[in-house]
Each structure stands twice: as C-alpha cells, then as structure tokens.
Design an enzyme around this catalytic site. Structure first.
Site, mmCIF file in Angstrom:
data_model
loop_
_atom_site.group_PDB
_atom_site.id
_atom_site.type_symbol
_atom_site.label_atom_id
_atom_site.label_comp_id
_atom_site.label_asym_id
_atom_site.label_seq_id
_atom_site.Cartn_x
_atom_site.Cartn_y
_atom_site.Cartn_z
ATOM 1 N N ASP A 164 -42.690 32.355 -33.575
ATOM 2 C CA ASP A 164 -42.914 32.194 -32.264
ATOM 3 C C ASP A 164 -41.930 32.586 -31.039
ATOM 4 O OD1 ASP A 164 -43.568 31.657 -29.749
ATOM 5 O OD2 ASP A 164 -43.604 29.386 -30.024
ATOM 6 N N SER A 173 -43.320 18.735 -57.460
ATOM 7 C CA SER A 173 -43.354 19.092 -58.623
ATOM 8 C C SER A 173 -42.528 20.823 -58.034
ATOM 9 C CB SER A 173 -44.618 20.021 -59.562
ATOM 10 O OG SER A 173 -45.632 20.297 -58.443
ATOM 11 N N ASP A 203 -45.135 23.781 -30.285
ATOM 12 C CA ASP A 203 -46.467 23.277 -29.648
ATOM 13 C C ASP A 203 -47.919 24.610 -29.727
ATOM 14 O OD1 ASP A 203 -45.524 26.247 -28.862
ATOM 15 O OD2 ASP A 203 -43.997 25.734 -27.213
ATOM 16 N N ARG A 246 -42.924 24.078 -45.169
ATOM 17 C CA ARG A 246 -43.590 24.600 -46.091
ATOM 18 C C ARG A 246 -43.497 23.993 -47.178
ATOM 19 N NH1 ARG A 246 -40.807 30.491 -47.888
ATOM 20 N NH2 ARG A 246 -42.548 30.896 -48.210
ATOM 21 N N GLU A 281 -41.819 25.376 -61.160
ATOM 22 C CA GLU A 281 -43.106 26.024 -59.976
ATOM 23 C C GLU A 281 -41.178 26.559 -59.091
ATOM 24 O OE1 GLU A 281 -45.289 23.177 -57.934
ATOM 25 O OE2 GLU A 281 -46.414 22.623 -60.209
ATOM 26 N N HIS A 287 -46.325 24.042 -49.874
ATOM 27 C CA HIS A 287 -46.730 24.582 -51.366
ATOM 28 C C HIS A 287 -46.338 23.539 -52.715
ATOM 29 C CE1 HIS A 287 -45.118 29.005 -50.456
ATOM 30 N NE2 HIS A 287 -45.795 28.478 -49.390
ATOM 31 N N ASP A 288 -46.117 22.344 -52.396
ATOM 32 C CA ASP A 288 -45.535 21.467 -53.087
ATOM 33 C C ASP A 288 -47.367 21.035 -53.590
ATOM 34 O OD1 ASP A 288 -44.637 19.952 -54.800
ATOM 35 O OD2 ASP A 288 -45.558 18.173 -53.460
ATOM 36 N N GLY A 305 -51.187 19.023 -56.389
ATOM 37 C CA GLY A 305 -51.318 18.099 -55.645
ATOM 38 C C GLY A 305 -49.897 17.672 -55.268
ATOM 39 N N ASP A 317 -47.069 16.088 -55.459
ATOM 40 C CA ASP A 317 -46.137 15.554 -56.798
ATOM 41 C C ASP A 317 -44.882 15.538 -57.076
ATOM 42 O OD1 ASP A 317 -46.648 17.778 -57.686
ATOM 43 O OD2 ASP A 317 -47.102 17.343 -59.749
ATOM 44 N N HIS A 354 -46.746 27.771 -38.264
ATOM 45 C CA HIS A 354 -45.859 28.892 -38.038
ATOM 46 C C HIS A 354 -45.284 28.543 -36.639
ATOM 47 C CE1 HIS A 354 -47.788 31.389 -40.974
ATOM 48 N NE2 HIS A 354 -47.048 30.415 -41.216
#
Length: 332
Positions: free
Chosen positions: A246, A75, A254, A61, A87, A65-66, A71, A73, A193
């Site tokens: 899950d 950040s 899976d 995740r 961020e 999100h990065d 891009g 990087d 997920h």
C-alpha cells in the site's frame, strides 16, 4: 421397545458429563488454566509491532499460510530436520518474513514461563494475527481457542493449497473455494495487503520487459511503474529489495489498498486483476468506498479461516517449542 431405547438414553445422559473443552473451541478456554494468556499476548503483540513494524503483515501471512495447509495447527512453524523437509521450507514459504516466527517464539517463551505446557502454538499464532490486525488499526474479531498443534509438517503437502501472485484469478478462486471460502471472502482477505510489502522479484515481470510493446504492464499507473522500475533496478543482485503493498498508508490497516487497485497502484498482478474482473470488481468497489463493509467482511473471513480443520483432543499436542514436535513423527 423400552429396552431398545435404554442404550440410547444412557448415551445422552453420559454426554452431559463428558468434558467438551477438549472437543471444541471456546472463547474462555484458558480462563482457568492460563488466566494471563490474553494480557501476555497483547503486551507482546504491541511491543513487537512497535519494535518491528513489519511484524503485523508477516504474522497475518504466516497465519494464513499455516491454516490453508492441513488446517490451523502451527505446522508451518516447525523446522526441517535431516529426516524431514517441513512446510516452512516449501518454495512458496521461503519468503515468509522472520518477524512472524519471532513473535510466536517470544509469546511461547513468555507463556511457558507463566503456565508451562498449557497454550498451543496454533492458538498463539491465531491470537497474535488478530491482535496485530487491531494494533495496526484493523477490526477486532473473536478468536476461539483450544486448538492443538499438528503432528505432521511436510513441504510436499503445501503445493496447490496457497495461491501464487502470477496465477490467473480463476485458479486463485478455485483454491479458495476448495477451502470453503467464497469469492467475497477472497477479496476481503486479500485486503490484508494493506499492510506489509512484497519483494521486487514477485512483481518484476510487471515492470521489466513486460511485452514487445511495453516495458511495464499497461494496467499499472505509469508514474507508479516508473517509480518501481527505479526502486527495483538491482533486484537480481539483492533479492531482499521490496516495495510496500500500500503505497499510501503502508503501516495502517485500512481500505486504501482497494482504492489503489482502482488507480492501477497494485504491485501484484493477481490483485490488480480483481479490480477489473466482473466477479470481483463490484466487491473491490464496495470496499474502496466503504471501509466499514471491508472491516466487517474481513473480520468474518478471518474467523472462518481460524477454525479451518483445527485439531483438538488427541488429534494434536501442545508443543514445548513451536519449531519442534514433542516426539518426532512429523514426516508423514
């Protein structure tokens, strides 16, 4: 005519001698400068996942999100200062789990001891995400290396780039398409997920006072909804309360997550909508029936995400610490 071609010929001759390793990503980027890179990353990935099973989901995740904000990087790894809200402190990123940041810190420390100033935090994050997908049973895919770490991290740049769980599917599709990602790639990426969890707050509207006629979202399996209501009954007092995404195999990468969607066993409304929307239902059904198809498409989508707007050469830096710029100038 010959004279006019001379500058062009000279240009192409010079290209043969220019160091391309800094202008594009390669699979063998660290083979000479840090030959222990892959061994160190593999060891730390396995050790961290065994010590804290939520690491895989947290890192995948964090990686996504990065990459979708300016891009891949690193950040999102930067800490805020008195002069800049980074961020990671944007509202949607406040729920990013600490295990994702921890593994990057551990890996960076080990790599700095072995080959100081060589390996970027963005390469560490991309590789850790891949390693943890594999460690939990998911598909292997190639990660090209040579990213530089970004020079800007500002919370104001996050909004509108990351989908939220209560967004209509059409809005989520448009966000992904803006990144060059197709509907099929969206459905495949959401398959991440299959590992990890969601805080009760993120799906509380589905299980408490859903409407005047139903306490919970009728799209949910009734027994599942009742179980979640009991599990999350005190979530307002304890914001850390959560449930596995899950319910069947929460620690294994899976395709059961897609089968869960078909059975009304999704936590998030946006995920559940994919199982019925005509644009996404055929893809959900395919992945539910064919794990190999899911793995193939997920691997391809992750490779694609991993090279979104990467910085190379002088467009970035190799941070000494992943949470800090080498020279602060990141509030732009």
């Amino acid at each position: 005519m010959v004279e006019s071609l001379y500058p062009l010929l000279l240009f192409f001759l010079l290209l043969n001698f220019l160091p391309f390793s800094h202008s594009k990503l390669t699979l063998d980027y660290y083979n000479k400068t840090c030959p222990q890179f892959h061994d160190i990353m593999q060891r730390i990935s396995v050790e961290k996942q065994m010590a804290s099973p939520s690491t895989a989901a947290a890192t995948i995740r964090l990686f996504f999100h990065d990459c979708v904000v300016d891009g891949c990087d690193a950040s999102t790894l930067v800490s805020s200062t008195a002069f800049n809200k980074a961020e990671r402190d944007a509202e949607i990123n406040l729920s990013l789990a600490g295990d994702g940041f921890d593994i990057i810190t551990h890996a960076k420390t080990a790599l700095e001891l072995q080959c100081p100033g060589i390996v970027s935090c963005s390469d560490i994050l991309a590789t850790a995400a891949r390693n943890l997908v594999v460690t939990t049973g998911g598909p292997y895919y190639k990660v090209r290396l040579g990213r530089k770490d970004g020079l800007v991290s500002n919370a104001s740049r996050v909004e509108g780039n990351i989908a939220k769980e209560d967004m209509p599917l059409t809005k989520i599709i448009s966000i992904f398409e803006a990144k060059g990602l197709t509907i099929k790639e969206l459905v495949a990426l959401v398959g991440a997920h299959t590992v990890g969890f969601s805080h009760c707050e993120s799906f509380a509207k589905r299980i408490f006072n859903f409407s005047k006629t139903s306490e919970y979202d009728p799209a949910m399996n009734p027994k599942y909804a009742q179980g979640l209501r009991k599990l999350c009954e005190n979530y307002t007092k304890d914001p850390e309360m959560s449930a596995f995404n899950d319910v069947m195999t929460p620690g294994k990468f899976d395709n059961l997550y897609y089968r869960n969607l078909q059975r009304g066993l999704a936590l998030l409304a946006s995920d559940q909508e994919m199982a019925v929307d005509k644009r996404t239902k055929p893809i959900v059904d395919l992945y539910a029936a064919n794990q190999s198809a899911f793995f193939h498409d997920f691997a391809h989508a992750m490779e694609k995400v991993s090279v979104l707007n990467v910085k190379t050469g002088k467009k970035g830096e190799v941070r000494h610490k992943c949470s800090e710029f080498n020279h602060f100038d990141g509030g732009k």
